[in-house]
Each structure stands twice: as structure tokens, then as C-alpha cells.
Scaffold this active site. Structure first.
Site, PDB file in Angstrom:
ATOM      1  N   ASP A 171       6.972  -1.045  -6.414  1.00 46.40           N
ATOM      2  CA  ASP A 171       6.042  -1.490  -5.378  1.00 46.40           C
ATOM      3  C   ASP A 171       5.614  -2.909  -5.762  1.00 46.40           C
ATOM      4  OD1 ASP A 171       3.842  -2.160  -3.896  1.00 46.40           O
ATOM      5  OD2 ASP A 171       2.859  -0.212  -4.075  1.00 46.40           O
ATOM      6  N   LYS A 204       2.024  -8.706   1.402  1.00 45.79           N
ATOM      7  CA  LYS A 204       1.277  -9.887   0.929  1.00 45.79           C
ATOM      8  C   LYS A 204       2.034 -11.211   1.083  1.00 45.79           C
ATOM      9  CE  LYS A 204      -1.665  -6.796  -1.008  1.00 45.79           C
ATOM     10  NZ  LYS A 204      -2.935  -6.429  -0.452  1.00 45.79           N
ATOM     11  N   TYR A 245      -1.656   2.480  -6.524  1.00 47.67           N
ATOM     12  CA  TYR A 245      -1.929   2.607  -5.092  1.00 47.67           C
ATOM     13  C   TYR A 245      -0.737   2.035  -4.343  1.00 47.67           C
ATOM     14  CZ  TYR A 245      -4.318   1.915  -0.606  1.00 47.67           C
ATOM     15  OH  TYR A 245      -4.677   1.938   0.720  1.00 47.67           O
TER      16      TYR A 245
HETATM   17  N1  HOZ Z   1      -7.658  -2.024  -1.387  1.00 42.74           N
HETATM   18  C1  HOZ Z   1      -7.085  -3.238  -0.928  1.00 42.74           C
HETATM   19  C2  HOZ Z   1      -6.580  -4.085  -2.046  1.00 42.74           C
HETATM   20  N2  HOZ Z   1      -5.902  -3.416  -3.065  1.00 42.74           N
HETATM   21  C3  HOZ Z   1      -8.108  -3.976  -0.142  1.00 42.74           C
HETATM   22  C4  HOZ Z   1      -7.602  -4.331   1.159  1.00 42.74           C
HETATM   23  C5  HOZ Z   1      -8.649  -5.014   2.049  1.00 42.74           C
HETATM   24  O1  HOZ Z   1      -9.775  -4.587   2.089  1.00 42.74           O
HETATM   25  O2  HOZ Z   1      -8.260  -5.960   2.705  1.00 42.74           O
END
Ligand code: HOZ
Length: 426
Positions: A239, A267, A144
Site C-alpha cells: 500500500d 495521494k 490502514y
Molecule cells: N485518516 C486520514 C489520513 N491517514 C485523514 C484523511 C483526512 O481527514 O483527510
């Protein structure tokens, strides 16, 4: 009732926000039930609106390496806020953070700040295309890279959690330029490259995947990708939104001893504020506007609060690199504890771990790619998730996400977590 106020807040949120959340995984649809609403957090703990305390294993999905409300970050953000929140004009702190990041990360000369990991990956691919003059990219099923169109093709994380790895709204025109391979399958990548000779700008991947659970690349796979990119004139895009400044000062590049061509961050680099970034050698970054023709921009990019938070966070890491060892030891301890309890209970499981990233999969066979990750027993996962939540442990509410440990977690927190698994009715 344990979740009374959260439940009321969720009902209200659903009236005004699609699904009641601003990012789908938070809605708990994969695990059932309703999300908890957070009132505050400190160190290793979250506190919900019903005043329940949770040991937190997501750390805002990665950024909070030292735990919540980390004093150096909070202090900087408060100081910066008093002087103005956004200018859309350059500030010194942007260069300070850029210099620090460039010094810490191998193989990069320049860095451009944006507001999220999605933006960073989207912009990095545009840069790769602009630099190479080629259109196609290879991505891996289950990886992702944020929610921009080119990546919502067999994507992991929330996309797969909700059964829509290929989102409506992504045009065929966009999809045809994204070629798919399986993680850890070098031969599959070679075949794709052969079939699309001289048309591929680059290969993008999470160097340690965290969006189909935590999946570690084999040495053969990751080194093979590097060699292939060099041979074929393609760029290797890492990434590092999850792994950057989490697996070590130099992220996955350093941990795996691989040089990527473009590296994307999010992050940790924002210390808990919305920041993303992409970086490369000068030769590549020179193609970016205003130096070059590849356009990318943003009013809130380089925002002083976000830059201040990032600078405070990276400075702490730079001065205290032992945090990575401490985190890795805690993660290993947790791994052993979970494995012991699940084995005693006779529950089939696989645990994947790298540094401070870890995931538990309820299946028999090793989890090495998206297909093997999908074999996890979701009924067991749901019971596990809710069993833990009810005992004050907050885990990712989807089997396709990694846990992220923070260094405020004590061994006593880890023991309580392991003890809680014993009490789960799996
Ligand atoms: N899918 C996101 C983590 N890989 C979640 C992000 C969120 O809900 O803050």
C-alpha cells in the site's frame, strides 16, 4: 477570538454533515477543541477563515510534495476544466499518466486508475484473490488501507484515533478472511501462514507505515515477507498510497529495494485531486476486467482533471528528482530540532522518520508497531498539538498520523516550528 469564524462554520457544518466533517480525523476529537476551516493555501502555508496563517505539516495528508496550489498542477487543471470535466469515455491523458507511472515505478507493467486509496486497496485485494484463487489476506494491526470492510479490522489512522479499529457494519464473514499480525514481527506472520496453509492470497502492508505514526520496517521483516510470499505462492501487496512518489520516484519499493507483486497508489499520483491506482506485472493485471474476470469499474476513474493533475505532478518529480533529497534533508533538520527542544524540556519522546515522513511519540520506548505507538502520552500530545496550532503550525490532529513535509517549506519555516515547540507548555 482567534478561531471565531472557524467555530461558527463548524457549528453550521454539524447541522448538515455527521460530526461536521467528511473524514473523522479532521474533527479534532482526538485532541479536543474545534477544527479550523481553511480558506486558501499557497506553498507551505494554510490560511484559515479567520485569516490566521499556518505552516502546514500534513500537505493534504501527503499529496502536495511541492506545496499548495503548485503552479504546474493548477495550470493543467484549469486548462483541462475548460475542455470538460468528465466524459466516462477514454482520453489520451490516462495513457500518458499510465506510461509515466509505469516508467517511474519498478516492477509494474500496467496500472488501473481509480478515485481514492481506499478504492485502490479494495480492488487490489480482489485482484489478488482472483489471481491466486485464495480468500484470506494478512494485514498488520495499526496499518490502514482505507475504509473498505476487509481492512477495518484493527485498523490504524482515524479508525484507531476514535477507538473503533473494528467498525460496526463489518460482517463476521468478511472479518474471518482478514488475518492479523503485528508490524515488524516476521515470526508472527510465519505462524499465521503455517496455520492457514494454502488459504492466503496475499500480505498487505504499508511498506513504511504512516497510520500509527510513521513506523519504519526492519530489513529482516520486509525482506522476510518477500521471501515468504514467494515461497508460499502468496502475493505481496504494498500500500504505497502514502509512500508512492513520496519516498522516491519508485516509492518504497525503490527505497527499500523490494519488489512487491501489486502496488497501490493515491495521494501524490493525483497531485492533490482524488486519484488512486493499483499496478502490477501484466500477468497479474491480465486478470482484471475487461481482459480478465476480476471486475472493477468507475465513472470518474481516469477523470481528465485528476489525470491532468497527476501527470503534471509526476512530470515535475520525474524532471526534478532532487526534490526527494531536499525533502529528506529538511525532515532530518526538523527531526534534530524537535529532538533537541524536547530533550531540553525533559519530555520523554521518540521520533520516527523515513524520507519526508516523520512522527513524534511522547513515550520512552522505541515505536516499532501499533502496541508501542499506543503507549504515547496523549495528554502531552494534545498540549503539543494545540500549543503549535495557536502559534500557527498545523500538525496532524492525531498521534496516529505521520507528518508529510512539502518542499515549499523553507529552513526559516522549520526554525519557526522548532522555536514554537520551545514555547509549548508540555
Ligand atoms: N485518516 C486520514 C489520513 N491517514 C485523514 C484523511 C483526512 O481527514 O483527510
Amino acid at each position: 477570538m482567534r478561531y471565531q469564524r472557524s467555530s461558527a462554520l463548524f457549528a453550521e457544518a454539524k447541522k448538515y454533515i455527521p460530526g461536521g466533517v467528511n473524514s473523522p480525523v479532521r474533527a479534532f476529537k482526538a485532541v479536543g477543541g474545534e477544527p479550523i476551516f481553511i480558506k486558501k493555501a499557497k506553498g507551505a502555508y494554510l490560511y484559515d477563515e479567520d485569516d490566521n496563517r499556518y505552516i502546514d505539516y500534513i500537505a493534504s495528508w501527503g499529496p502536495l510534495l511541492f506545496g499548495h496550489a503548485f503552479e504546474p498542477v493548477i495550470k493543467t487543471v484549469v486548462e483541462k476544466a475548460k475542455k470538460g470535466t468528465s466524459f466516462g469515455i477514454p482520453t489520451e491523458i490516462e495513457t500518458q499518466l499510465a506510461k509515466l507511472a509505469v516508467d517511474m515505478v519498478p516492477n509494474i507493467d500496467k496500472i488501473r486508475f481509480v478515485n481514492s486509496g481506499t478504492e485502490a486497496c479494495m480492488s487490489a485485494v480482489r485482484l489478488a484473490r482472483g489471481y491466486t484463487g485464495k480468500d484470506k489476506i494478512i494485514k498488520f494491526t495499526g496499518c490502514y488501507h482505507g475504509h473498505s470492510d476487509a481492512f477495518l479490522i484493527q485498523a490504524g489512522s482515524g479508525a484507531v484515533t476514535f477507538g473503533s479499529p473494528n467498525s460496526p457494519g463489518v460482517t463476521q464473514g468478511t472479518a474471518k478472511d482478514t488475518l492479523l499480525a503485528d508490524y515488524n514481527d516476521l515470526e508472527g506472520v510465519r505462524a499465521l501462514v503455517e496455520a492457514n496453509k494454502d488459504e492466503i492470497a496475499g500480505i498487505i502492508l504499508e511498506p513504511v507505515a504512516g497510520n500509527m505514526g510513521c513506523i519504519v520496517p526492519t530489513k529482516e521483516f520486509i525482506h522476510g515477507l518477500r521471501e515468504l510470499c514467494t515461497q508460499e505462492g502468496m502475493l505481496l501487496l504494498f500500500d504505497e498510497v502514502m509512500t508512492g512518489f513520496r519516498l522516491g520516484k519508485g516509492g518504497a519499493q525503490e527505497a527499500l529495494a523490494i519488489d512487491a507483486d501489486i502496488v497501490m497508489f493515491g495521494k501524490v499520483i493525483g497531485g492533490g485531486l482524488p486519484v488512486g491506482a493499483f499496478a502490477a506485472k501484466t500477468e497479474i493485471m491480465a486478470h482484471l476486467a475487461p481482459d480478465g474476470p476480476v471486475y472493477q469499474a468507475g465513472t470518474l476513474s481516469g477523470n481528465p482533471l485528476a489525470m491532468g493533475a497527476g501527470f503534471a505532478m509526476l512530470s515535475e518529480i520525474d524532471q526534478n528528482p532532487e526534490v526527494f533529497q531536499s525533502l529528506a534533508k529538511k525532515t532530518e533538520y526538523l527531526h534534530k530540532g524537535i529532538a533537541e527542544v524536547l530533550t531540553q524540556k525533559g519530555i520523554a519522546h521518540q521520533i520516527n522518520r523515513f524520507g519526508s515522513m516523520i512522527s513524534v511519540h511522547f513515550c520512552e520506548d522505541p515505536v516499532v508497531d501499533f502496541a508501542s505507538s499506543s503507549k504515547g502520552n496523549n495528554d502531552t500530545f494534545k498540549k503539543y498539538f494545540h500549543g503549535m496550532l495557536d502559534q500557527g503550525v498545523y500538525l496532524p490532529p492525531s498521534a496516529f498520523e505521520s507528518y508529510f513535509l512539502n518542499d515549499a517549506l523553507s529552513y526559516s519555516d522549520l526554525d519557526s516550528t522548532i522555536e514554537a515547540i520551545k514555547n509549548c507548555d508540555l
